[in-house]
Design a protein around this motif. Structure first.
Motif, short mmCIF file in Angstrom:
data_model
loop_
_atom_site.label_atom_id
_atom_site.label_comp_id
_atom_site.label_asym_id
_atom_site.label_seq_id
_atom_site.Cartn_x
_atom_site.Cartn_y
_atom_site.Cartn_z
N ALA A 278 0.78 -1.20 -0.03
CA ALA A 278 -0.19 0.24 -0.04
C ALA A 278 0.87 1.17 -0.05
CB ALA A 278 -0.96 0.08 1.26
N ASP A 279 1.83 1.27 0.73
CA ASP A 279 2.66 2.49 1.06
C ASP A 279 3.46 2.89 -0.46
OD1 ASP A 279 1.97 2.89 3.77
OD2 ASP A 279 3.78 1.89 4.50
N TRP A 280 3.80 1.30 -0.89
CA TRP A 280 4.59 1.54 -2.22
C TRP A 280 3.71 2.17 -3.35
CZ3 TRP A 280 4.18 -0.36 -7.44
CH2 TRP A 280 5.50 -0.37 -7.97
N CYS A 281 2.37 1.55 -3.27
CA CYS A 281 1.35 1.95 -4.34
C CYS A 281 1.20 3.67 -4.26
CB CYS A 281 0.11 1.33 -4.40
SG CYS A 281 0.35 -0.42 -4.94
N LEU A 282 0.87 4.19 -2.95
CA LEU A 282 0.37 5.42 -2.60
C LEU A 282 1.68 6.54 -2.88
CD1 LEU A 282 -1.35 5.07 0.58
CD2 LEU A 282 -2.27 5.65 -1.60
N ARG A 283 2.84 5.94 -2.80
CA ARG A 283 4.13 6.81 -3.36
C ARG A 283 4.08 7.09 -4.76
NH1 ARG A 283 6.94 3.68 0.74
NH2 ARG A 283 7.90 2.61 -1.22
N ARG A 284 3.38 6.18 -5.60
CA ARG A 284 3.25 6.36 -7.05
C ARG A 284 1.96 6.70 -7.46
NH1 ARG A 284 6.93 3.13 -5.06
NH2 ARG A 284 8.88 2.59 -5.90
N GLY A 285 1.19 7.29 -6.69
CA GLY A 285 -0.23 7.63 -7.20
C GLY A 285 -1.12 6.54 -7.32
N ILE A 286 -0.90 5.33 -6.97
CA ILE A 286 -1.65 4.20 -7.13
C ILE A 286 -2.67 4.15 -5.95
CG2 ILE A 286 -1.91 1.73 -7.65
CD1 ILE A 286 0.85 1.83 -8.74
N ARG A 287 -4.05 4.19 -6.17
CA ARG A 287 -4.85 4.05 -5.22
C ARG A 287 -5.84 2.99 -5.18
NH1 ARG A 287 -2.89 9.07 -5.59
NH2 ARG A 287 -2.59 10.24 -3.73
N HIS A 288 -5.72 1.94 -6.13
CA HIS A 288 -6.52 0.93 -5.83
C HIS A 288 -5.89 -0.37 -6.44
CE1 HIS A 288 -10.63 -0.71 -8.11
NE2 HIS A 288 -10.13 -1.54 -7.08
N VAL A 289 -5.91 -1.35 -5.66
CA VAL A 289 -5.43 -2.58 -5.97
C VAL A 289 -6.47 -3.58 -5.96
CG1 VAL A 289 -3.60 -4.24 -5.16
CG2 VAL A 289 -3.28 -1.69 -4.42
N ARG A 290 -6.23 -4.60 -6.76
CA ARG A 290 -7.08 -5.72 -7.10
C ARG A 290 -6.27 -6.93 -7.01
NH1 ARG A 290 -9.96 -2.54 -11.65
NH2 ARG A 290 -8.22 -3.49 -13.10
N TRP A 291 -6.99 -7.95 -6.54
CA TRP A 291 -6.31 -9.37 -6.82
C TRP A 291 -7.57 -10.42 -6.40
CZ3 TRP A 291 -5.64 -6.12 -2.31
CH2 TRP A 291 -5.99 -6.83 -1.25
N THR A 292 -7.28 -11.51 -6.76
CA THR A 292 -8.20 -12.67 -6.67
C THR A 292 -7.80 -13.74 -5.52
OG1 THR A 292 -7.06 -14.35 -8.45
CG2 THR A 292 -9.04 -12.58 -9.21
N TYR A 293 -8.72 -14.23 -4.91
CA TYR A 293 -8.30 -15.38 -3.99
C TYR A 293 -9.35 -16.21 -3.77
CZ TYR A 293 -11.69 -13.30 -0.49
OH TYR A 293 -12.88 -12.77 0.13
N ASP A 294 -9.27 -17.47 -3.15
CA ASP A 294 -10.04 -18.53 -3.14
C ASP A 294 -11.11 -18.37 -1.85
OD1 ASP A 294 -11.35 -20.88 -2.33
OD2 ASP A 294 -9.72 -22.08 -2.76
N MET B 5 -5.81 -26.56 -11.34
CA MET B 5 -4.45 -26.44 -10.82
C MET B 5 -4.06 -27.51 -9.96
SD MET B 5 -5.71 -22.79 -9.19
CE MET B 5 -4.00 -22.06 -9.09
N GLY B 6 -2.75 -27.37 -9.45
CA GLY B 6 -2.08 -28.42 -8.85
C GLY B 6 -1.42 -27.78 -7.57
N GLY B 7 -0.48 -28.35 -6.87
CA GLY B 7 -0.10 -28.00 -5.56
C GLY B 7 -1.42 -28.17 -4.51
N ILE B 8 -1.38 -27.16 -3.78
CA ILE B 8 -2.47 -27.20 -2.39
C ILE B 8 -4.00 -26.93 -3.10
CG2 ILE B 8 -0.73 -26.29 -0.87
CD1 ILE B 8 -2.10 -23.77 -1.04
N ASN B 9 -3.83 -26.52 -4.57
CA ASN B 9 -5.23 -26.24 -5.08
C ASN B 9 -5.76 -27.30 -5.71
OD1 ASN B 9 -5.58 -23.16 -4.39
ND2 ASN B 9 -3.72 -23.01 -5.46
N ALA B 10 -4.79 -28.57 -5.89
CA ALA B 10 -5.39 -29.63 -6.55
C ALA B 10 -6.59 -30.35 -6.15
CB ALA B 10 -4.36 -30.60 -6.68
N GLY B 11 -7.61 -30.80 -7.02
CA GLY B 11 -8.61 -31.32 -6.53
C GLY B 11 -10.01 -30.62 -6.14
N THR B 12 -9.83 -29.39 -6.53
CA THR B 12 -10.84 -28.34 -6.59
C THR B 12 -11.10 -27.28 -7.32
OG1 THR B 12 -12.32 -26.68 -4.82
CG2 THR B 12 -9.75 -26.73 -4.94
N ALA B 13 -12.17 -26.78 -7.90
CA ALA B 13 -12.37 -25.84 -8.75
C ALA B 13 -11.66 -24.47 -8.55
CB ALA B 13 -13.75 -25.48 -9.35
N SER B 14 -11.00 -23.95 -9.45
CA SER B 14 -10.22 -22.64 -8.89
C SER B 14 -11.21 -21.47 -9.05
CB SER B 14 -8.82 -22.34 -9.83
OG SER B 14 -9.53 -22.46 -11.36
N ASP B 15 -12.31 -21.57 -8.35
CA ASP B 15 -13.15 -20.53 -8.25
C ASP B 15 -12.25 -19.39 -7.41
OD1 ASP B 15 -14.91 -22.33 -9.03
OD2 ASP B 15 -16.49 -21.41 -7.70
#
Length: 249
Positions: free
Chosen positions: A101-117, A146-156
């Motif tokens: 957040a601090d890194w973004c604000l120093r560069r004028g970025i005020r909105h961050v998006r990401w996906t998660y399970d 997906m593989g790893g810890i996400n194997a065996g389930t839909a990647s919603d």
């Protein structure tokens, strides 16, 4: 040097040795069968305006965050956040996001998006309950198989929206609750499994059924104009309201 000996230092990654360490960290956290972001790609994206930062204990990388610009000015997509098992319990996930957040604000970025399970309660508690992101978009099987810890389930995935210029972010920095007791009590609830990761290992059938139930309930709520604004970790559930408290979804 053990985790308890000193406080980790968070800073931008420097040089290919550290980018390759981030590759190894990904395999450690998500499993060797999961696809990793290559070190050379992270290095180039950092050079072109992205964020690649790590938490270091001495010379050892124990956590990292990786994000890059989007087609929308002032908006960053946060692609990876990981903390090694040995370093969990130190609040490093939160510290890495606040560094971001601090890194973004120093560069004028005020909105961050990401996906998660949406079914992984610790991630939901951090993203929504502690950081103050909101969610109003649901992606079915976003990454495919997906593989790893996400194997065996839909990647919603839920799309988390983190606004760095509103009331919720101010509460985040103050360590305050995102909802008052009255707001939480009045919110629409969608029950979550307390330990989806464990359920996926011990009872994949029930885990799959929970995936479909939560998917249907969240999609119905979003269609009705509700937005995820809180998480109850004691009786695990998402808390949804008609609109977020600071008007930003």
């Amino acid at each position: 040097m053990s985790v308890g000996d000193t406080q980790p230092v968070i800073r931008d990654l420097q040089g290919m040795t550290e980018f390759l360490a981030a590759e190894e960290l990904q395999r450690d956290v998500w499993g060797p069968d999961d696809k990793t972001d290559p070190g050379d790609l992270m290095m180039v994206i950092q050079a072109e305006g992205g964020l690649a930062a790590g938490a270091f204990l001495g010379d050892r990388l124990i956590g990292y965050v990786f994000a890059f610009p989007t087609a929308t000015p002032g908006v960053q997509h946060s692609h990876r956040l990981a903390v090694r098992a040995e370093a969990r319990g130190l609040g490093l996930g939160l510290k890495l996001k606040l560094y971001q957040a601090d890194w973004c604000l120093r560069r004028g970025i005020r909105h961050v998006r990401w996906t998660y399970d949406p079914l992984r309660l610790p991630n939901a508690a951090l993203n929504i309950g502690r950081l103050g992101a909101t969610a109003a978009i649901y992606h079915r099987d976003y990454y495919g198989e997906m593989g790893g810890i996400n194997a065996g389930t839909a990647s919603d995935r839920l799309l988390a929206d983190w606004r760095l210029d509103g009331e919720r972010y101010a509460r985040c920095r103050a360590g305050a609750s995102m909802l008052t007791a009255a707001e939480a009590a009045a919110a629409h609830r969608i029950i979550l499994p307390a330990d989806f990761a464990g359920l996926l290992k011990t009872d994949p059938g029930t885990a799959g059924a929970e995936r479909l139930r939560v998917r249907e309930e969240i999609e119905a709520a979003f269609s009705a104009g509700l937005v995820i604004v809180g998480v109850d970790t004691r009786e695990p559930a998402y808390l949804l309201v008609r609109s977020p408290t600071d008007g930003a979804a």
